[in-house]
Motif scaffolding. Structure first.
Motif, mmCIF file in Angstrom:
data_model
loop_
_atom_site.group_PDB
_atom_site.id
_atom_site.type_symbol
_atom_site.label_atom_id
_atom_site.label_comp_id
_atom_site.label_asym_id
_atom_site.label_seq_id
_atom_site.Cartn_x
_atom_site.Cartn_y
_atom_site.Cartn_z
ATOM 1 N N ILE A 11 9.209 25.037 -50.190
ATOM 2 C CA ILE A 11 9.113 26.297 -50.932
ATOM 3 C C ILE A 11 10.464 26.749 -51.486
ATOM 4 N N ALA A 12 11.576 26.229 -50.936
ATOM 5 C CA ALA A 12 12.899 26.665 -51.390
ATOM 6 C C ALA A 12 13.104 26.384 -52.871
ATOM 7 N N THR A 13 12.495 25.311 -53.366
ATOM 8 C CA THR A 13 12.665 24.982 -54.783
ATOM 9 C C THR A 13 11.422 25.302 -55.606
ATOM 10 N N LEU A 14 10.410 25.882 -54.971
ATOM 11 C CA LEU A 14 9.224 26.285 -55.729
ATOM 12 C C LEU A 14 9.395 27.682 -56.302
ATOM 13 N N VAL A 15 10.226 28.491 -55.652
ATOM 14 C CA VAL A 15 10.375 29.873 -56.096
ATOM 15 C C VAL A 15 11.379 29.953 -57.241
ATOM 16 N N GLU A 16 11.361 31.093 -57.929
ATOM 17 C CA GLU A 16 12.221 31.301 -59.080
ATOM 18 C C GLU A 16 13.022 32.566 -58.865
ATOM 19 N N PRO A 17 14.377 32.587 -58.837
ATOM 20 C CA PRO A 17 15.194 31.376 -58.884
ATOM 21 C C PRO A 17 15.095 30.588 -57.579
ATOM 22 N N PRO A 18 15.400 29.300 -57.630
ATOM 23 C CA PRO A 18 15.361 28.507 -56.394
ATOM 24 C C PRO A 18 16.395 29.008 -55.389
ATOM 25 N N LEU A 19 16.084 28.823 -54.116
ATOM 26 C CA LEU A 19 16.899 29.385 -53.027
ATOM 27 C C LEU A 19 18.194 28.633 -52.778
ATOM 28 N N THR A 20 19.267 29.386 -52.621
ATOM 29 C CA THR A 20 20.466 28.843 -51.982
ATOM 30 C C THR A 20 20.173 28.761 -50.494
ATOM 31 N N THR A 21 20.407 27.591 -49.899
ATOM 32 C CA THR A 21 19.990 27.406 -48.513
ATOM 33 C C THR A 21 20.803 26.298 -47.857
ATOM 34 N N VAL A 22 20.546 26.077 -46.573
ATOM 35 C CA VAL A 22 21.162 24.976 -45.836
ATOM 36 C C VAL A 22 20.151 23.840 -45.778
ATOM 37 N N HIS A 23 20.543 22.682 -46.240
ATOM 38 C CA HIS A 23 19.636 21.542 -46.201
ATOM 39 C C HIS A 23 19.672 20.883 -44.822
ATOM 40 N N VAL A 24 18.508 20.808 -44.191
ATOM 41 C CA VAL A 24 18.370 20.165 -42.884
ATOM 42 C C VAL A 24 17.711 18.796 -43.099
ATOM 43 N N PRO A 25 18.263 17.724 -42.529
ATOM 44 C CA PRO A 25 17.687 16.383 -42.730
ATOM 45 C C PRO A 25 16.462 16.185 -41.845
ATOM 46 N N HIS A 26 15.341 16.818 -42.244
ATOM 47 C CA HIS A 26 14.150 16.830 -41.396
ATOM 48 C C HIS A 26 13.620 15.430 -41.095
ATOM 49 N N ARG A 27 13.516 14.609 -42.127
ATOM 50 C CA ARG A 27 12.913 13.292 -41.909
ATOM 51 C C ARG A 27 13.774 12.424 -40.995
ATOM 52 N N ALA A 28 15.072 12.445 -41.232
ATOM 53 C CA ALA A 28 15.977 11.648 -40.396
ATOM 54 C C ALA A 28 15.899 12.119 -38.947
ATOM 55 N N MET A 29 15.809 13.436 -38.777
ATOM 56 C CA MET A 29 15.747 13.982 -37.420
ATOM 57 C C MET A 29 14.472 13.528 -36.718
ATOM 58 N N GLY A 30 13.352 13.589 -37.416
ATOM 59 C CA GLY A 30 12.080 13.168 -36.820
ATOM 60 C C GLY A 30 12.074 11.690 -36.481
ATOM 61 N N ARG A 31 12.571 10.887 -37.408
ATOM 62 C CA ARG A 31 12.548 9.436 -37.211
ATOM 63 C C ARG A 31 13.442 9.039 -36.036
ATOM 64 N N GLN A 32 14.660 9.588 -36.032
ATOM 65 C CA GLN A 32 15.597 9.226 -34.959
ATOM 66 C C GLN A 32 15.149 9.767 -33.605
ATOM 67 N N ALA A 33 14.520 10.923 -33.604
ATOM 68 C CA ALA A 33 13.992 11.459 -32.340
ATOM 69 C C ALA A 33 13.010 10.457 -31.738
ATOM 70 N N ALA A 34 12.128 9.927 -32.582
ATOM 71 C CA ALA A 34 11.158 8.944 -32.103
ATOM 72 C C ALA A 34 11.879 7.717 -31.563
ATOM 73 N N GLN A 35 12.875 7.242 -32.300
ATOM 74 C CA GLN A 35 13.597 6.039 -31.860
ATOM 75 C C GLN A 35 14.264 6.256 -30.500
ATOM 76 N N MET A 36 14.816 7.433 -30.305
ATOM 77 C CA MET A 36 15.501 7.710 -29.037
ATOM 78 C C MET A 36 14.509 7.740 -27.875
ATOM 79 N N LEU A 37 13.346 8.340 -28.078
ATOM 80 C CA LEU A 37 12.354 8.402 -26.994
ATOM 81 C C LEU A 37 11.741 7.021 -26.738
ATOM 82 N N ILE A 38 11.535 6.262 -27.813
ATOM 83 C CA ILE A 38 10.994 4.907 -27.642
ATOM 84 C C ILE A 38 11.973 4.058 -26.830
ATOM 85 N N GLU A 39 13.261 4.209 -27.132
ATOM 86 C CA GLU A 39 14.279 3.454 -26.398
ATOM 87 C C GLU A 39 14.264 3.859 -24.916
ATOM 88 N N ALA A 40 14.099 5.149 -24.651
ATOM 89 C CA ALA A 40 14.035 5.610 -23.262
ATOM 90 C C ALA A 40 12.831 4.999 -22.547
#
Lengths: 346, 346
Positions: free
Chosen positions: A289-318
């Motif tokens: 939604i940050a880029t759907l609104v007008e004007p688009p939002l100034t915000t902090v970009h969080v690497p959601h996909r990388a976080m989800g993927r690596q979280a899985a890898q860490m638990l799988i390794e455990a």
């Protein structure tokens, strides 16, 4: 089972305790737990009675973990209603599935009591590992998970001072960087809309980051107008309207996430205020939604996909190694300077 | 457990069969099923393994249902990534929680094979009841759930011809009403962006509803340009761009949901097309983004919260009574005529 860590933790019943109580050797206890068919029934019943009475939990160690594996990983997120956690959860699930694991998700409505119940429900239902959001929960819960041998990982946070494993980012630093940008644009009358900071370390750290940036630039951080509310567009709207009635009126409203910021932006339009000409608004997360609104939002970009993927890898390794997650991984955020931040009105 | 119906039906495995295979007494099997906490894990696992291998189902009849209650309800939704299912799931969960039940959610990525695995995982993990989306799944799966005595309810659909219980709305009728409005506005060159209609009865019915409206007004429904793609903003963008290269160019693009419509709207802006002056765009669902975009989307309003809440009530009633959900409940949708629908260009 001699490598069983619970045997070495102080205060927890050991294999030897069980053996003593059941009046058998430790080897017999081990055999009872690993190959019960090879033990005569009378002995087995005596051992299992002792296990139960002592509350002995044989769940640490690779062998025990492998033996009780159900192929299910649990995640408890604070809410399903807005998209904050959606993208990371999707990536988390895809990675789990590529490794033959099924994800079950519960949502706690940001209520510690509900999260507590859900942790117990997921463990009782046989979750092999758990992903939780943030570090804020009781020591007793962590001890319960340790006793049950369930690897646990916190996401959305990175706090070098906290020894528990996490995958995430430094919420305080990220918000400080954004706030520095707002102050650099000339704003002095700042205000913040945040989630309730009790039981939510991400929200608390973001407020702290804004205050740090203010203090570093000689602004009165303690005087910061701060509204704590629920993460919803409607709550963002209401909080923004309230802030706009303050004298002096804030020239920049820092929001704890994009959902609140989108609500603030909507209300600004309804109040006839131009963004960013009359008031600047910032978010946090950089969800869709940050880029759907007008004007688009100034915000902090969080690497959601990388976080989800690596979280899985860490638990799988455990789960593979039988060793609980030990290391924390810090991911970087970055600023997305878009249309809702400008200089304050002249 | 002697009144357990499965013990008396010919050909079905009995409690005694399970006891024999697990090498325990029938009392132990009964205890495992009724008060699993009172049985040590090793025994419990052996018994449950025997239950599974034999396909023993102690689950019919109110008393048996009450006895095996775990307090957990499962839901499998096609995706967590966009907000389509979020609001209904939140309401579903709130209602369950008010009744002391915990919700576990899995998401199948719109893949039948994944949903199949998740249904088995949730039942194996002790889900008392299941909420699924739509009716499209194999007969074998329904039979499996019946054998296990797990009440199941489909949401997001109402199809009077389908005997399986559901809570939802008539997707075909809802889309037909919207399409009639589009045609009434003067459009003759229509096009549609839909999800893959295989394995997705909601998508299939919406396409059918548009075609019905076209045929009723003498338009060639079979010639409808139709792009089937994934539900995402990005896929909506791409599909819209492709449709705009057709000759004659469609004057109205009907989207299977709001996510696709928002992508189409973004792309229209990038292509320098005015909405609705050059092209009209419609959505379906009325999720939050529908009113965040400019102009706000003309769409079909789905009563997400009511659907989630009532779905919970129906499953709770099935658990209380021991009688599977029998009735289907039809909810009404209504049109939200907003800024993205206008007359075709002159």
């Amino acid at each position: 089972m001699n490598d069983d860590k619970s045997d070495t933790l102080p205060g927890l019943p050991t294999l030897a305790d069980v053996a003593e109580r059941a009046n058998v050797s430790t080897a017999t206890v081990s055999r009872c737990l690993n190959s019960p068919d090879r033990v005569v029934e009378a002995t087995r019943e005596r051992v299992l009675k002792a296990v139960q009475e002592l509350g002995y939990s044989p769940n640490f160690g690779a062998r025990a973990l492998a033996a009780r594996r159900t192929g299910t990983v649990g995640a408890i997120i604070p809410t399903m209603e807005n998209a904050i956690f959606a993208r990371a959860m999707q990536a988390f699930q895809e990675e789990l599935r590529d490794n033959g694991l099924t994800l079950l998700v519960a949502s706690s409505a940001y209520r510690p009591q509900v999260e507590d119940e859900q942790i117990h429900a997921l463990v009782a239902r046989g979750a092999d590992a758990l992903l939780l959001i943030g570090h804020d929960r009781s020591e007793a819960l962590y001890q319960f998970l340790e006793r049950r041998g369930v690897p646990v990982l916190a996401a959305w946070v990175h706090d070098a001072d906290n020894p528990r494993p996490s995958i995430g980012f430094d919420n305080r630093k990220a918000m400080r960087m954004l706030a520095e940008e707002v102050i650099r644009a000339g704003h002095r009358d700042l205000a913040m809309i945040s989630a309730d900071i009790n039981g939510n370390d991400r929200a608390r750290e973001r407020v702290a980051g804004l205050r740090e940036a203010m203090a570093a630039r000689g602004l009165d951080a303690e005087a910061l107008p701060l509204i704590q509310t629920r993460y919803s567009i409607e709550h963002g709207r209401q909080a923004f309207a309230k802030l706009m009635r303050r004298v002096p009126r804030p020239t920049a409203v820092i929001c704890g996430n994009d959902v609140l910021a989108v609500g603030a932006l909507q209300m600004a339009r309804e109040m006839g205020l131009h963004v960013p000409g009359d008031v600047s608004i910032t978010g946090f997360d950089d969800i869709e939604i940050a880029t759907l609104v007008e004007p688009p939002l100034t915000t902090v970009h969080v690497p959601h996909r990388a976080m989800g993927r690596q979280a899985a890898q860490m638990l799988i390794e455990a789960l593979r190694s039988g060793v609980p997650v030990a290391e924390s991984v810090e991911l970087q955020t970055d600023l997305r300077l878009r249309g809702t931040l400008g200089p304050p009105p002249a």
